[in-house]
Design a protein around this motif. Sequence first.
Motif, PDB file in Angstrom:
ATOM      1  N   GLY A 150       6.319   5.093  -3.107  1.00  0.00           N
ATOM      2  CA  GLY A 150       5.228   5.479  -3.982  1.00  0.00           C
ATOM      3  C   GLY A 150       4.109   6.170  -3.224  1.00  0.00           C
ATOM      4  O   GLY A 150       3.569   7.189  -3.667  1.00  0.00           O
ATOM      5  N   ALA A 151       3.753   5.619  -2.052  1.00  0.00           N
ATOM      6  CA  ALA A 151       2.688   6.214  -1.241  1.00  0.00           C
ATOM      7  C   ALA A 151       3.085   7.609  -0.759  1.00  0.00           C
ATOM      8  O   ALA A 151       2.266   8.541  -0.773  1.00  0.00           O
ATOM      9  CB  ALA A 151       2.381   5.310  -0.045  1.00  0.00           C
ATOM     10  N   ALA A 175       1.148   4.625 -10.947  1.00  0.00           N
ATOM     11  CA  ALA A 175       0.922   4.557  -9.494  1.00  0.00           C
ATOM     12  C   ALA A 175       1.001   3.118  -8.978  1.00  0.00           C
ATOM     13  O   ALA A 175       0.126   2.656  -8.242  1.00  0.00           O
ATOM     14  CB  ALA A 175      -0.435   5.190  -9.145  1.00  0.00           C
ATOM     15  N   TYR A 176       2.070   2.426  -9.353  1.00  0.00           N
ATOM     16  CA  TYR A 176       2.222   1.030  -8.943  1.00  0.00           C
ATOM     17  C   TYR A 176       2.120   0.852  -7.427  1.00  0.00           C
ATOM     18  O   TYR A 176       1.617  -0.161  -6.938  1.00  0.00           O
ATOM     19  CB  TYR A 176       3.581   0.492  -9.396  1.00  0.00           C
ATOM     20  CG  TYR A 176       3.813   0.428 -10.875  1.00  0.00           C
ATOM     21  CD1 TYR A 176       2.765   0.222 -11.777  1.00  0.00           C
ATOM     22  CD2 TYR A 176       5.104   0.558 -11.393  1.00  0.00           C
ATOM     23  CE1 TYR A 176       2.999   0.152 -13.133  1.00  0.00           C
ATOM     24  CE2 TYR A 176       5.347   0.482 -12.759  1.00  0.00           C
ATOM     25  CZ  TYR A 176       4.295   0.287 -13.626  1.00  0.00           C
ATOM     26  OH  TYR A 176       4.536   0.214 -14.969  1.00  0.00           O
ATOM     27  N   GLY A 177       2.611   1.830  -6.690  1.00  0.00           N
ATOM     28  CA  GLY A 177       2.658   1.707  -5.239  1.00  0.00           C
ATOM     29  C   GLY A 177       1.304   1.470  -4.599  1.00  0.00           C
ATOM     30  O   GLY A 177       1.219   0.868  -3.519  1.00  0.00           O
ATOM     31  N   ALA A 182      -1.546  -2.502   1.862  1.00  0.00           N
ATOM     32  CA  ALA A 182      -2.616  -3.295   2.459  1.00  0.00           C
ATOM     33  C   ALA A 182      -3.949  -2.609   2.181  1.00  0.00           C
ATOM     34  O   ALA A 182      -4.002  -1.383   2.016  1.00  0.00           O
ATOM     35  CB  ALA A 182      -2.390  -3.429   3.965  1.00  0.00           C
ATOM     36  N   PRO A 183      -5.030  -3.372   2.097  1.00  0.00           N
ATOM     37  CA  PRO A 183      -6.324  -2.785   1.709  1.00  0.00           C
ATOM     38  C   PRO A 183      -6.738  -1.565   2.507  1.00  0.00           C
ATOM     39  O   PRO A 183      -7.206  -0.573   1.924  1.00  0.00           O
ATOM     40  CB  PRO A 183      -7.304  -3.943   1.909  1.00  0.00           C
ATOM     41  CG  PRO A 183      -6.466  -5.165   1.668  1.00  0.00           C
ATOM     42  CD  PRO A 183      -5.120  -4.834   2.249  1.00  0.00           C
ATOM     43  N   GLU A 184      -6.567  -1.564   3.795  1.00  0.00           N
ATOM     44  CA  GLU A 184      -7.012  -0.415   4.585  1.00  0.00           C
ATOM     45  C   GLU A 184      -6.155   0.809   4.317  1.00  0.00           C
ATOM     46  O   GLU A 184      -6.666   1.932   4.223  1.00  0.00           O
ATOM     47  CB  GLU A 184      -6.989  -0.752   6.087  1.00  0.00           C
ATOM     48  CG  GLU A 184      -7.665   0.297   6.956  1.00  0.00           C
ATOM     49  CD  GLU A 184      -9.072   0.648   6.492  1.00  0.00           C
ATOM     50  OE1 GLU A 184      -9.409   1.865   6.503  1.00  0.00           O
ATOM     51  OE2 GLU A 184      -9.823  -0.265   6.110  1.00  0.00           O
ATOM     52  N   ALA A 185      -4.847   0.620   4.171  1.00  0.00           N
ATOM     53  CA  ALA A 185      -3.972   1.749   3.840  1.00  0.00           C
ATOM     54  C   ALA A 185      -4.303   2.290   2.453  1.00  0.00           C
ATOM     55  O   ALA A 185      -4.328   3.507   2.235  1.00  0.00           O
ATOM     56  CB  ALA A 185      -2.512   1.314   3.905  1.00  0.00           C
ATOM     57  N   ALA A 214     -11.142  -1.606  -8.355  1.00  0.00           N
ATOM     58  CA  ALA A 214     -12.445  -1.625  -7.688  1.00  0.00           C
ATOM     59  C   ALA A 214     -12.426  -0.805  -6.400  1.00  0.00           C
ATOM     60  O   ALA A 214     -13.364  -0.049  -6.110  1.00  0.00           O
ATOM     61  CB  ALA A 214     -12.861  -3.067  -7.401  1.00  0.00           C
ATOM     62  N   LEU A 215     -11.365  -0.958  -5.617  1.00  0.00           N
ATOM     63  CA  LEU A 215     -11.255  -0.208  -4.359  1.00  0.00           C
ATOM     64  C   LEU A 215     -11.229   1.297  -4.627  1.00  0.00           C
ATOM     65  O   LEU A 215     -11.918   2.072  -3.957  1.00  0.00           O
ATOM     66  CB  LEU A 215     -10.010  -0.667  -3.603  1.00  0.00           C
ATOM     67  CG  LEU A 215      -9.740  -0.053  -2.222  1.00  0.00           C
ATOM     68  CD1 LEU A 215      -8.944  -1.029  -1.360  1.00  0.00           C
ATOM     69  CD2 LEU A 215      -8.965   1.269  -2.317  1.00  0.00           C
ATOM     70  N   LEU A 216     -10.422   1.722  -5.589  1.00  0.00           N
ATOM     71  CA  LEU A 216     -10.324   3.148  -5.903  1.00  0.00           C
ATOM     72  C   LEU A 216     -11.666   3.704  -6.362  1.00  0.00           C
ATOM     73  O   LEU A 216     -12.100   4.776  -5.914  1.00  0.00           O
ATOM     74  CB  LEU A 216      -9.270   3.371  -6.989  1.00  0.00           C
ATOM     75  CG  LEU A 216      -7.813   3.142  -6.595  1.00  0.00           C
ATOM     76  CD1 LEU A 216      -6.926   3.145  -7.832  1.00  0.00           C
ATOM     77  CD2 LEU A 216      -7.341   4.187  -5.598  1.00  0.00           C
TER      78      LEU A 216
END
Length: 327
Positions: A150-151, A175-177, A182-185, A214-216
Amino acid sequence: MPAPCAPRRWSSVTANTCRPRGSSTCRAPDPARNQIELSIAQGSTRMRSHVMVDGSVGLASLETVLAVRAEYRDLIDVELVAFPQSGILRSLGTDRLLDAAISLGADVIGGLDPASFDRDPQRHLDVVFGIAERRGVPVDIHLHDGGSLGAFTIEEIIARTEATGLQGRVAISHAYGLGDLAPEAARRLAARLARAGIAIMTNAPGAHAFPPVALLRAEGVTVFSGSDNIRDSWWPYGDGDMLGRAMMIGYRSGFYTDTELEAAFDVVTYGGAKALGLADYGLEAGKRADFVELAAAHVPEAVVAVPHQRAVYRAGRLVAENGKVIG
């Protein structure tokens, strides 16, 4: 409150909404009319919907939905995605049909899992972005692949978006992937999505990892939502209610504070409007008077309570009230 923007696929619904239009005769209901009236009644005055276009059905479904869109044009704005449900490369002739769909009246070119379904992401994206460039239309690609696949596909879509100058006109649905990283990736990939102006649609599905909302948003990515299918065997939980979708997003994201609940509401209102490029959206002077009255004291209460008592206005005119279209 702003009227929610509601991206989703066309599919069958259980509601029987047989209503006369333009005559005294009540005609039999059909899935497209059922769904569009359900959406209006729940509070949506703008929507993006995906219509199956491939070698198995040709343009027949699109022709039907275009007619329904014209019938309801005074009640809702519908943007249609030519969607290759059976793939592009695996379904012979679909590339030509997708191009023809834009000529016929579809507004957006779609794609579906370029790597896992069509097994050739480069050729798949050649078709999608080639049509987008030639026809001057936006892109909306369904991407279900998880993890590194997915990434990888997201990175390929970013590269195509930047190479074709389509920043701000591309969306990736599901965009399930992103939820597997991991949070940083995820943060690094989110920063690239933000620079490319690619929006992410999530319906907060129950059985999958899903994008970290939230991260996005913290990285500047436009996140919006939709119902996916509506009341069918593929997805029986879709009900056309974008306020209910905000509640699901908040629940699955662990949103508890007022600020977080307001963010969930923003995803189904202003986030959708930004993803769809609606310049006249919002509760501001000079904007079109599309809005929904809700039985709630404030936005956080509306998100968690999902009140069914609603009045829906389009261009200042009442078009639906308490679950029934009256426009």
